[in-house]
Design an enzyme around this catalytic site. Structure first.
Site, short mmCIF file in Angstrom:
data_model
loop_
_atom_site.label_atom_id
_atom_site.label_comp_id
_atom_site.label_asym_id
_atom_site.label_seq_id
_atom_site.Cartn_x
_atom_site.Cartn_y
_atom_site.Cartn_z
N CYS A 1 -14.24 33.71 29.56
CA CYS A 1 -12.93 34.27 29.18
C CYS A 1 -12.77 34.63 27.90
O CYS A 1 -13.31 34.37 26.88
CB CYS A 1 -12.06 33.43 29.35
SG CYS A 1 -10.44 33.37 29.44
N HIS B 1 -4.12 31.65 26.99
CA HIS B 1 -5.06 31.62 27.96
C HIS B 1 -4.01 32.00 29.32
O HIS B 1 -4.84 32.59 30.05
CB HIS B 1 -5.83 30.13 28.12
CG HIS B 1 -6.54 30.63 29.12
ND1 HIS B 1 -8.02 30.67 29.19
CD2 HIS B 1 -6.56 29.54 30.49
CE1 HIS B 1 -8.56 30.49 30.33
NE2 HIS B 1 -7.57 30.07 30.96
N ASP C 1 6.84 39.88 38.10
CA ASP C 1 7.18 38.58 36.81
C ASP C 1 7.05 36.82 37.19
O ASP C 1 7.11 36.75 38.44
CB ASP C 1 7.97 38.85 36.28
CG ASP C 1 9.62 38.23 37.12
OD1 ASP C 1 9.74 37.44 36.69
OD2 ASP C 1 10.14 39.85 37.54
N ASP D 1 16.25 41.29 33.74
CA ASP D 1 16.87 40.23 35.46
C ASP D 1 18.89 41.14 35.09
O ASP D 1 19.00 41.00 33.72
CB ASP D 1 17.00 39.73 35.98
CG ASP D 1 17.09 38.42 34.92
OD1 ASP D 1 17.58 38.44 34.09
OD2 ASP D 1 15.99 37.50 35.51
N SER D 2 19.20 40.35 35.91
CA SER D 2 21.13 41.29 35.81
C SER D 2 21.70 40.04 35.45
O SER D 2 22.33 40.44 36.09
CB SER D 2 21.34 42.17 37.41
OG SER D 2 21.68 40.71 38.12
N GLY D 3 20.83 38.17 36.56
CA GLY D 3 21.96 37.54 35.72
C GLY D 3 21.95 37.06 37.23
O GLY D 3 22.61 35.82 37.46
N GLY D 4 21.82 37.55 38.29
CA GLY D 4 22.26 37.47 39.73
C GLY D 4 21.29 35.83 39.99
O GLY D 4 21.86 35.56 41.06
N CYS E 1 -9.80 35.56 26.52
CA CYS E 1 -8.62 35.14 25.34
C CYS E 1 -9.01 34.96 24.10
O CYS E 1 -10.24 34.57 23.82
CB CYS E 1 -8.08 34.32 26.14
SG CYS E 1 -8.33 32.97 26.06
N CYS F 1 -9.97 30.86 24.51
CA CYS F 1 -11.37 30.60 24.80
C CYS F 1 -12.30 30.86 23.84
O CYS F 1 -13.77 30.54 23.85
CB CYS F 1 -11.46 30.98 25.78
SG CYS F 1 -10.93 30.68 27.06
N ASP G 1 23.14 41.03 41.97
CA ASP G 1 23.02 40.81 43.03
C ASP G 1 24.00 39.79 43.51
O ASP G 1 23.74 38.84 42.01
CB ASP G 1 22.22 41.26 43.84
CG ASP G 1 20.72 40.35 42.77
OD1 ASP G 1 20.49 40.48 41.82
OD2 ASP G 1 20.13 39.07 43.68
#
Length: 434
Positions: free
Chosen positions: A364, A395, A326, A115-118, A366, A369, A202
């Site tokens: 599950c 998990h 995200d 990301d830009s830091g905005g 993962c 689990c 931004d």
């Protein structure tokens, strides 16, 4: 600049449209407030493909907290997102550039975002919470009881960032040193970090800002976007020996339809490779605001919804044409002993798990689990052992990644609505997870 998606190392290939795979009733269309815009696709990057829709776990400081990068690959993560502001402060962009870029630095071979830091401009500047968790403007009051205004900060917080038309002065949260970000600096930092996809600088406003300030910030973001593009083009030529880095514009406009649509038209006409949808909004308006944006943005470019991971919010985004998401939430709640199950979240410090020798939930796939029990995780959290955060985070990330992967497959198979209704019906049921 990749103005026509002809760059050989970055492109977006549209797949199925949800409307093409399922009979959509008039009732469903009305309930959604308009056309269903869900779709699948593939984002091609220099470090691999991202099948969309996809959830992108956040590795803020070049690490997903408490989890090895190798584990992220094993749990099915296609890409990771890091934070340009934090990496700028520590270890510094020159270190990452010398190391060969973000992926090589953190031993992650797949695609990466920065990301830009905005967001830090807003959070450092005002100290308010993540925008989707904020209360309504009418409920917000300053220390003297008046409604919050454009210059207010959250209670007990210091304003650590000051915005002007050229950029932002901010104080490091690490040591108090002063720094300045401009659109050009953000591009320079992100180019050195070396992610496959980065975002234009931004100004993120809050719900407490006035309409007048929202308009001013939106125009500032538009002008910053033009400066980001110019600097990105310059750096792409200057660093032609490096893999191409895609640049996404960021859509702001808070909860105002005209501002959101104007931002999409303005930035949509610029030569961005894709777009991030961010900004101040309330949860109940998420679908409406995202739809405003996707109705205006180019169809042939990917859309990323910034900072979203709650299941109902992700499904809302998918249905309104979002491709990637995200959020830090899966690992953040994991560190506080909360884990996801098909029947909702549960807290593993609850006494009832002390002698519960089942996995977090049966079925599950993962690593956690497959090898550990609720009783063991209960013990780790009670003993304040760091392994607790690792196992719970593995998990939770797998749960959200797989949820979105399954939604993508459901679109391809033509049974998306059946999958969504069953998933959300179970997850948000009133019954307590067993």
């Amino acid at each position: 600049m990749n103005t026509d998606f002809s760059n050989p190392t970055f492109s977006f290939e549209l797949g199925e449209r949800l409307a093409e795979r399922e009979q959509i009733s008039a009732e469903r269309t009305a309930a959604n407030g308009g056309e269903f815009r869900g779709r699948t696709g593939v984002i091609h990057t220099p470090h691999g493909d991202i099948q969309t829709p996809a959830f992108t776990p956040v590795g803020t400081k070049a690490t997903v907290k408490a989890v090895l990068p190798e584990a992220m690959k094993e749990l099915g993560s296609q890409a990771l997102l890091a934070n340009a502001y934090h990496l700028y402060l520590q270890p510094g962009p020159d270190v990452l550039d010398t190391a060969g870029g973000l992926g090589r630095f953190m031993n992650w071979s797949g695609p990466t975002f920065t990301d830009s830091g905005g967001f830090q401009v807003m959070s450092l500047g005002s100290g308010f919470k993540k925008v989707i968790d904020m209360g309504t403007v009418e409920q917000a009051r300053g220390v003297d009881g008046r409604p919050l205004g454009d210059d207010d900060v959250a209670r007990g917080r210091e304003r650590m960032a000051h915005v002007d038309d050229d950029g932002v002065n901010f104080k490091s949260h690490i040591n108090g040193s002063m720094h300045r970000f401009t659109p050009e600096v953000s591009m320079q930092v992100q180019h050195k970090i070396g992610a496959d996809i980065m975002f234009a600088f931004d100004e993120l406003t809050t719900l407490y800002n006035s309409r007048r300030y929202q308009e001013k910030a939106l125009e500032r973001t538009r002008l910053w976007a033009l400066r980001c593009i110019a600097e990105h083009e310059r750096l792409t030529v200057e660093r032609s020996d490096k893999p191409y880095q895609a640049l996404f514009g960021v859509i702001q406009g808070a909860q105002y339809e005209d501002l959101r649509r104007q931002a999409c038209r303005d930035l949509g006409a610029m030569p961005f490779d894709g777009f991030g949808i961010g900004g101040a909004l309330e949860k109940e308006n998420l679908g409406t605001i995202v739809r405003w944006c996707t109705e205006e943005l180019p169809e042939n470019k990917p859309r990323h919804l910034l900072g979203i991971s709650e299941p109902d919010d992700i499904f809302t985004g998918i249905e309104n044409g979002v491709d990637t998401f995200d959020c830090v939430s899966p690992t953040r709640v994991a560190r506080n002993s909360a884990v996801y199950t098909p029947d909702g979240r549960m807290n593993l410090t609850n006494a009832r798990f002390k002698t519960d020798f089942r996995p977090i939930f049966e079925g599950c796939d993962c690593y956690t689990c497959g090898h550990y029990t609720r009783a063991y995780l209960h013990h780790l959290f009670k003993a304040e052992e760091r392994l607790s955060a690792t196992l719970a985070s593995i998990h939770n990330e797998r749960f959200i990644v797989k949820m979105v992967d399954d939604a993508r497959e459901a679109i391809n198979q033509g049974d998306y609505f059946a999958y969504r209704d069953e998933f959300l019906g179970n997850y948000y049921s009133d019954r307590r997870p067993e």
